[in-house]
Design an enzyme around this catalytic site. Sequence first.
Site, PDB file in Angstrom:
ATOM      1  N   LYS A  71      31.395  45.154  37.136  1.00 53.61           N
ATOM      2  CA  LYS A  71      31.433  43.693  37.197  1.00 53.61           C
ATOM      3  C   LYS A  71      30.661  43.167  38.405  1.00 53.61           C
ATOM      4  CE  LYS A  71      35.951  43.577  37.001  1.00 53.61           C
ATOM      5  NZ  LYS A  71      36.242  44.996  36.704  1.00 53.61           N
ATOM      6  N   THR A  72      30.854  43.789  39.553  1.00 53.36           N
ATOM      7  CA  THR A  72      30.122  43.361  40.755  1.00 53.36           C
ATOM      8  C   THR A  72      28.630  43.610  40.595  1.00 53.36           C
ATOM      9  OG1 THR A  72      32.048  43.830  42.152  1.00 53.36           O
ATOM     10  CG2 THR A  72      29.911  43.658  43.254  1.00 53.36           C
ATOM     11  N   ASP A  91      35.281  37.798  43.412  1.00 54.35           N
ATOM     12  CA  ASP A  91      35.933  38.973  42.843  1.00 54.35           C
ATOM     13  C   ASP A  91      37.444  38.749  42.809  1.00 54.35           C
ATOM     14  OD1 ASP A  91      36.135  41.472  41.749  1.00 54.35           O
ATOM     15  OD2 ASP A  91      35.872  42.558  43.637  1.00 54.35           O
ATOM     16  N   THR A 122      40.342  41.744  36.871  1.00 55.26           N
ATOM     17  CA  THR A 122      40.887  42.899  36.172  1.00 55.26           C
ATOM     18  C   THR A 122      42.081  42.490  35.312  1.00 55.26           C
ATOM     19  OG1 THR A 122      42.256  43.401  38.111  1.00 55.26           O
ATOM     20  CG2 THR A 122      40.146  44.542  37.936  1.00 55.26           C
ATOM     21  N   ARG A 126      32.465  54.290  38.238  1.00 53.94           N
ATOM     22  CA  ARG A 126      32.839  54.492  39.639  1.00 53.94           C
ATOM     23  C   ARG A 126      33.459  55.866  39.842  1.00 53.94           C
ATOM     24  NH1 ARG A 126      36.177  49.851  41.622  1.00 53.94           N
ATOM     25  NH2 ARG A 126      34.158  48.951  42.188  1.00 53.94           N
TER      26      ARG A 126
END
Length: 363
Positions: A83-84, A128, A177, A236
């Site tokens: 997302k980032t 975020d 999230t 990740r």
Amino acid sequence: MTEEPATEPATEFDRFGAEATPLSAVAQTGDREVETALRPRKLADFVGQPRVREQLHLVLESARKRGVPPDHVLLSGPPGLGKTSLAMIIAAELDAAIRITSGPALERAGDLAAMLSNLAEGDVLFIDEIHRIARPAEEMLYLAMEDFRVDVVVGKGPGATSIPLEIAPFTLVGATTRSGALTGPLRDRFGFTGQMEFYSAAELEQVLRRSAAILGIEADGDGLSEVARRSRGTPRIANRLLRRVRDYAEVRADGRATLEVVRSALRVYDVDELGLDRLDRAVLGALVRSFGGGPVGVATLAVAVGEEAATVEEVCEPYLVRAGMLARTPRGRVATAAAWEHLGLRPPAEAGGVDAATPTLFD
């Protein structure tokens, strides 16, 4: 394009010790610098999420042709899926500056007003964990997103005065999230919502191939496939495991991540063939050995493995449920037949376990 990184606050899981596991999708301290180097710069270089990429390309290309900032963008999905990275790509594709902050950092409306007033036309503001933004700041954000204006209150009590302040048109990119935790008025103000999905093993292998090239890691195809298969569908985690495999290969092998080296490395780091780590297996072990497969409450299960209930519920359960090894029922957590089989045990006839194919109600 200029980027202004913000200091990231402690995550929701920090106080529960979730970062102790290498398979937690929450960003760890050592991840951030490496992730910055590994992040793609263009939408065409972003691996995975084909539906979101196509939709986002149309939104950005249309805005470019019209010469206006694109609609506000909401990206939702589990941690670690990019997302980032997509927020930074949006700014890069628009050739705009990006300002980065997080929901917990915006405690007062004044914090948000100061940030919004410093935006130039066309800038991207990335928030975020936007579902954790304070209510006063969220209410100010409504007006800013719709009318590009904020009302600044000067003074207190009966003499307080509201002064309207015009701000430059901008694009807000929010990441969450927990999309269900967003209030309806905030969610409705986003023109585009992208739902991030878990990656396939083939997509993760592409991610790992690119990461290995950037980090200078020698790895063969079988080795990367093995890492991808055990990474819970999360880039990740895949990149983190790749770095741990590199450490093992440099210290105990010839520096090349072959299939055998990968298997040996992941064995050292307690990551098994299905991507379960020590805590996952402890939860399943307690569930089947101590409680006969369930049902059992999450708090009781957490005590049995010596962890906080939030750690078990937020870190372990999502993958165990997705892997078909645990079911969340109205009466509690229940081990499926796949869980017994993975642990090499035979469920007793009176066990409360369920078959992985049996539909269950989530509490």
